[in-house]
Design a protein around this motif. Structure first.
Motif, mmCIF file in Angstrom:
data_model
loop_
_atom_site.group_PDB
_atom_site.id
_atom_site.type_symbol
_atom_site.label_atom_id
_atom_site.label_comp_id
_atom_site.label_asym_id
_atom_site.label_seq_id
_atom_site.Cartn_x
_atom_site.Cartn_y
_atom_site.Cartn_z
ATOM 1 N N PHE A 247 1.871 3.690 42.801
ATOM 2 C CA PHE A 247 3.095 3.017 43.211
ATOM 3 C C PHE A 247 2.982 1.540 42.869
ATOM 4 C CE2 PHE A 247 4.842 6.562 45.371
ATOM 5 C CZ PHE A 247 3.741 7.281 45.794
ATOM 6 N N VAL A 248 4.003 1.066 42.175
ATOM 7 C CA VAL A 248 4.012 -0.328 41.723
ATOM 8 C C VAL A 248 5.095 -1.064 42.468
ATOM 9 C CG1 VAL A 248 4.249 -1.841 39.732
ATOM 10 C CG2 VAL A 248 3.243 0.437 39.460
ATOM 11 N N ALA A 249 4.742 -2.140 43.098
ATOM 12 C CA ALA A 249 5.716 -2.958 43.832
ATOM 13 C C ALA A 249 6.290 -4.003 42.901
ATOM 14 C CB ALA A 249 5.041 -3.628 45.026
ATOM 15 N N GLU A 250 7.609 -4.019 42.773
ATOM 16 C CA GLU A 250 8.286 -4.978 41.915
ATOM 17 C C GLU A 250 9.178 -5.877 42.763
ATOM 18 O OE1 GLU A 250 7.847 -5.386 38.798
ATOM 19 O OE2 GLU A 250 6.590 -3.651 38.348
ATOM 20 N N LYS A 251 9.511 -7.040 42.226
ATOM 21 C CA LYS A 251 10.374 -7.996 42.920
ATOM 22 C C LYS A 251 11.560 -8.334 42.038
ATOM 23 C CE LYS A 251 6.433 -10.126 45.280
ATOM 24 N NZ LYS A 251 5.694 -11.378 45.525
ATOM 25 N N CYS A 252 12.498 -9.042 42.608
ATOM 26 C CA CYS A 252 13.656 -9.496 41.832
ATOM 27 C C CYS A 252 13.366 -10.811 41.130
ATOM 28 C CB CYS A 252 14.886 -9.653 42.738
ATOM 29 S SG CYS A 252 15.500 -8.076 43.354
ATOM 30 N N VAL A 253 12.235 -11.395 41.405
ATOM 31 C CA VAL A 253 11.848 -12.641 40.737
ATOM 32 C C VAL A 253 10.424 -12.484 40.229
ATOM 33 C CG1 VAL A 253 13.364 -14.087 42.124
ATOM 34 C CG2 VAL A 253 11.022 -13.662 42.899
ATOM 35 N N ASN A 254 10.140 -13.178 39.149
ATOM 36 C CA ASN A 254 8.785 -13.234 38.606
ATOM 37 C C ASN A 254 8.297 -14.689 38.624
ATOM 38 O OD1 ASN A 254 8.809 -10.526 38.075
ATOM 39 N ND2 ASN A 254 9.314 -10.741 35.897
ATOM 40 N N VAL A 255 7.043 -14.820 38.937
ATOM 41 C CA VAL A 255 6.437 -16.158 38.990
ATOM 42 C C VAL A 255 5.514 -16.320 37.783
ATOM 43 C CG1 VAL A 255 5.005 -17.763 40.298
ATOM 44 C CG2 VAL A 255 6.563 -16.209 41.506
ATOM 45 N N VAL A 256 5.753 -17.385 37.017
ATOM 46 C CA VAL A 256 4.940 -17.681 35.833
ATOM 47 C C VAL A 256 4.037 -18.871 36.163
ATOM 48 C CG1 VAL A 256 4.963 -18.323 33.397
ATOM 49 C CG2 VAL A 256 6.773 -16.850 34.325
ATOM 50 N N SER A 257 2.740 -18.661 36.024
ATOM 51 C CA SER A 257 1.776 -19.729 36.336
ATOM 52 C C SER A 257 1.730 -20.754 35.199
ATOM 53 C CB SER A 257 0.383 -19.141 36.555
ATOM 54 O OG SER A 257 0.408 -18.215 37.627
ATOM 55 N N LEU A 258 1.577 -21.995 35.581
ATOM 56 C CA LEU A 258 1.511 -23.093 34.616
ATOM 57 C C LEU A 258 0.102 -23.699 34.615
ATOM 58 C CD1 LEU A 258 4.865 -24.929 35.464
ATOM 59 C CD2 LEU A 258 4.468 -23.206 33.711
ATOM 60 N N PRO A 259 -0.375 -24.170 33.479
ATOM 61 C CA PRO A 259 -1.704 -24.823 33.466
ATOM 62 C C PRO A 259 -1.701 -26.132 34.245
ATOM 63 C CG PRO A 259 -0.627 -25.030 31.329
ATOM 64 C CD PRO A 259 0.217 -24.119 32.136
ATOM 65 N N ILE A 316 4.418 -21.369 26.741
ATOM 66 C CA ILE A 316 3.423 -22.199 27.439
ATOM 67 C C ILE A 316 2.088 -22.139 26.700
ATOM 68 C CG2 ILE A 316 2.093 -22.406 29.567
ATOM 69 C CD1 ILE A 316 4.611 -21.414 31.054
ATOM 70 N N ALA A 317 1.709 -20.938 26.229
ATOM 71 C CA ALA A 317 0.438 -20.804 25.517
ATOM 72 C C ALA A 317 0.487 -21.527 24.165
ATOM 73 C CB ALA A 317 0.102 -19.328 25.324
ATOM 74 N N ASP A 318 1.637 -21.517 23.502
ATOM 75 C CA ASP A 318 1.758 -22.154 22.190
ATOM 76 C C ASP A 318 1.898 -23.672 22.310
ATOM 77 O OD1 ASP A 318 2.098 -22.093 19.303
ATOM 78 O OD2 ASP A 318 4.206 -22.530 19.688
ATOM 79 N N GLY A 319 2.612 -24.124 23.309
ATOM 80 C CA GLY A 319 2.780 -25.551 23.525
ATOM 81 C C GLY A 319 3.984 -26.135 22.821
ATOM 82 N N ARG A 320 4.530 -25.443 21.850
ATOM 83 C CA ARG A 320 5.700 -25.954 21.157
ATOM 84 C C ARG A 320 6.947 -25.433 21.856
ATOM 85 N NH1 ARG A 320 4.920 -23.920 15.209
ATOM 86 N NH2 ARG A 320 4.169 -22.107 16.396
ATOM 87 N N ILE A 321 7.639 -26.284 22.561
ATOM 88 C CA ILE A 321 8.813 -25.863 23.328
ATOM 89 C C ILE A 321 9.997 -26.704 22.894
ATOM 90 C CG2 ILE A 321 9.771 -25.557 25.624
ATOM 91 C CD1 ILE A 321 6.944 -25.454 26.734
ATOM 92 N N HIS A 322 10.894 -26.098 22.152
ATOM 93 C CA HIS A 322 12.144 -26.739 21.770
ATOM 94 C C HIS A 322 13.157 -25.613 21.503
ATOM 95 C CE1 HIS A 322 11.149 -25.704 17.585
ATOM 96 N NE2 HIS A 322 9.917 -26.188 17.857
ATOM 97 N N PRO A 323 14.458 -25.906 21.444
ATOM 98 C CA PRO A 323 15.469 -24.847 21.354
ATOM 99 C C PRO A 323 15.262 -23.875 20.207
ATOM 100 C CG PRO A 323 16.506 -26.912 21.916
ATOM 101 C CD PRO A 323 15.071 -27.241 21.639
ATOM 102 N N THR A 324 14.899 -24.354 19.023
ATOM 103 C CA THR A 324 14.720 -23.450 17.888
ATOM 104 C C THR A 324 13.562 -22.492 18.120
ATOM 105 O OG1 THR A 324 15.547 -25.164 16.413
ATOM 106 C CG2 THR A 324 14.363 -23.328 15.403
#
Length: 562
Positions: A247-259, A316-324
């Motif tokens: 049985f897997v418990a799921e939520k309506c939100v996910n939390v993403v950890s940041l460095p 986050i792992a790549d580090g390049r964050i821009h719209p494209t």
């Protein structure tokens, strides 16, 4: 009537005799005509024969000489010959006429004999008819005598009945008078009027009938449940023992950890362009608050939420964050999630041994991996229901593959409830019909929440397996408010019945115990009360599994020793 019949028969006989005489005269006429014709034919044939003989004997030259020399003698001789031949012909004709007369006499004699024999036969038949008529007349006379006797007996009986009715009417009047006197006397003695006594009697009879009906219902239910419980317990226990799922418990939100918290600014971007691009590409909300080193991904669609989570982790792992870069990563992640959904559907079908599923159904089954209900993962739940359906079907001798197929697809509509309105059971049934599933599977999907009647054993197995999978301890979670309200509704429904003193919801709402007043509810009525409460709970509440209703009737006798 007899004389008419006899006269008719005599007329028939006379007509037959007259017809016989006419036939005889006609026969004689035909004989005479035949003799005359024979006579003429004989003379003519004799004359031709003589002429032919004479012509044959004389040759042409001799004929001329003889004509010249012996013409007178020849004529005389010819005349003599003609006369002789004529006499012979007449003699022969007389002979033929005599023979014809003899034959005609013989024919007449034979016809007379036949007529006499037939007349004799007719006479015998006439005698038999006369005998039958005589016997019938005798029988009619005897029957008429019996009818006269019966008519006299009926008249006598009618007179007796009339006398009896008169006496009965008098007796009835007397009985009515006596009954009225007895009723008056009983009313004086008992202090009840006739209407009150009748109402009291009817009430007692109704109460006794209800008790007897409850007693019989209880006996029938006990007898049926004794066999049904053994069989059901065996099937369910075997199915539960043979399967164990995760049985897997799921939520309506996910939390993403940041460095680090510095990453929050880069995710937001200049004037919020990065976070807007990410939300627009994924269709979810990105919540960045004071929570240290964490970003919350919120969305109602679990597939979109998963795409956003994976995309954010890659950025986050790549580090390049821009719209494209965000659009590029989200596009690749979308393809990866689609592939994982397809693999999840194929894995579910492979685990249950199901073949021939439409590719679109496989994809929709895979989407259930990201769908939860009361905290229970629907992909795992569907596989578990498929296993349980197959196990119970094997115990009952039903089509195992069809049962597993229906169990796997029973909640497939939940994968599309974010996109379509309506019951997930009916949505799933429409999908099964659209992609060519068997009617048994379609009905099992549509009927597992009673949206339509169950038409097969497999439909009932799906309902049982769905309840087993959802009712396991820890399988599902409920919101506290919903849980508390269900307990309150259970107690409210139980308290709404007459004679109920107290009620308690226990076992996390899976059992309701009802305390009744022993003077208001007897033992037989307690069984009927438990059944009525259970039916009302089924009609008014929605709940996983089953709820046990226990009615307790307690009698306490208290005394003190001094």
């Amino acid at each position: 009537m007899v004389y008419l019949i006899v006269g008719g028969l005599i007329g028939v006989v006379l007509g037959w005799l007259l017809a016989g005489s006419k036939a005889q005269a006609r026969q004689q006429e035909l004989v005479d005509q035949r003799v005359e014709a024979l006579k003429q034919d004989t003379v003519e044939s004799t004359r031709r024969r003589v002429e032919q003989e004479v012509r044959g004997e004389l040759q042409e030259p001799v004929r001329e000489e003889l004509v010249e020399k012996y013409s007178a003698e020849a004529r005389a001789e010819a005349d003599r010959l003609v006369q002789r031949l004529k006499r012979e012909a007449e003699a022969e004709a007389d002979k033929v006429i005599k023979d014809a007369e003899i034959k005609s006499r013989q024919l007449v004699l034979e016809a007379q004999k036949e007529g006499e024999a037939e007349l004799k036969t007719r006479r015998l038949e006439q005698q038999k008819i006369e005998q039958r008529l005589s016997n019938r007349e005798s029988n009619l006379d005897a029957r008429a005598e019996r009818l006269d006797e019966r008519e006299e007996a009926v008249k006598a009986r009618e007179q007796q009945v009339a006398d009896g009715e008169a006496g009965l009417a008098g007796s009835q009047v007397e009985l009515e008078r006596q009954r009225a006197e007895v009723e008056v006397l009983l009313e004086k003695v008992a202090g009840y009027s006739a209407e009150q006594a009748r109402a009291e009697l009817v009430a007692r009879m109704v109460s006794q009938a209800e008790l007897e009906a409850n007693r019989k219902i209880k006996a029938i239910e006990e007898q049926a449940e004794e066999e049904a419980d053994k069989r059901a317990q065996k099937i369910i226990s075997v199915a539960v023992q043979r399967y164990a799922g995760d049985f897997v418990a799921e939520k309506c939100v996910n939390v993403v950890s940041l460095p680090s918290d510095d990453m929050k600014g880069r995710i937001i971007g200049r004037e919020g362009r990065n976070i807007r691009a990410l939300e627009a590409a994924t269709g979810v909300d990105i919540i960045i608050d004071d929570t240290p080193e964490a970003v919350i991904v919120s969305g109602f669609d679990p597939v979109r939420r998963e795409i956003a989570r994976r995309s954010l982790e890659k950025l986050i792992a790549d580090g390049r964050i821009h719209p494209t870069r965000i659009e590029e990563v989200v596009g690749k992640t979308d393809q990866e999630v689609a592939q994982s959904i397809k693999e999840a559907g194929e894995r579910a079908a492979f685990e249950l041994g199901i073949h021939g599923l439409h590719p679109e159904l496989i994809k929709i089954v895979g989407r259930l991996k990201y769908r939860t209900s009361y905290g229970q993962n629907m992909w795992s739940h569907s596989i578990e229901v498929g296993y349980l359906c197959g196990l119970m079907a094997s115990e009952l001798g039903v089509n195992v593959k069809m049962a597993r197929r229906a169990g796997l697809l029973h909640d497939i509509g939940k994968a599309l409830t974010h996109e379509q309105e309506g019951s997930h059971a009916l949505i799933g049934a429409d999908l099964c019909r659209k992609y060519g599933e068997h009617e048994v599977v379609r009905n099992a999907v549509a009927a597992h929440h009673n949206d339509e009647p169950q038409n097969s054993v497999i439909a009932h197995l799906v309902i049982a397996a769905d309840a087993l999978s959802g009712a396991r301890p820890g399988a599902r979670r409920e919101i506290l408010e919903t849980y508390v309200k269900r307990l309150e509704d259970l107690e409210r429904i139980s308290m709404g019945f007459k004679g109920v003193e107290k009620t308690y919801a226990i076992q996390a709402g899976r059992e309701i115990r009802v305390m009744v007043e022993h003077s208001a509810v007897d033992d037989q009525a307690a069984f009927a009360l438990s059944r009525d409460i259970a039916r009302k709970i089924e009609d008014e509440l929605t709940y996983p599994g089953q709820i046990k209703v226990t009615v307790i009737r307690e009698t306490r006798a208290i005394d003190y020793a001094r």
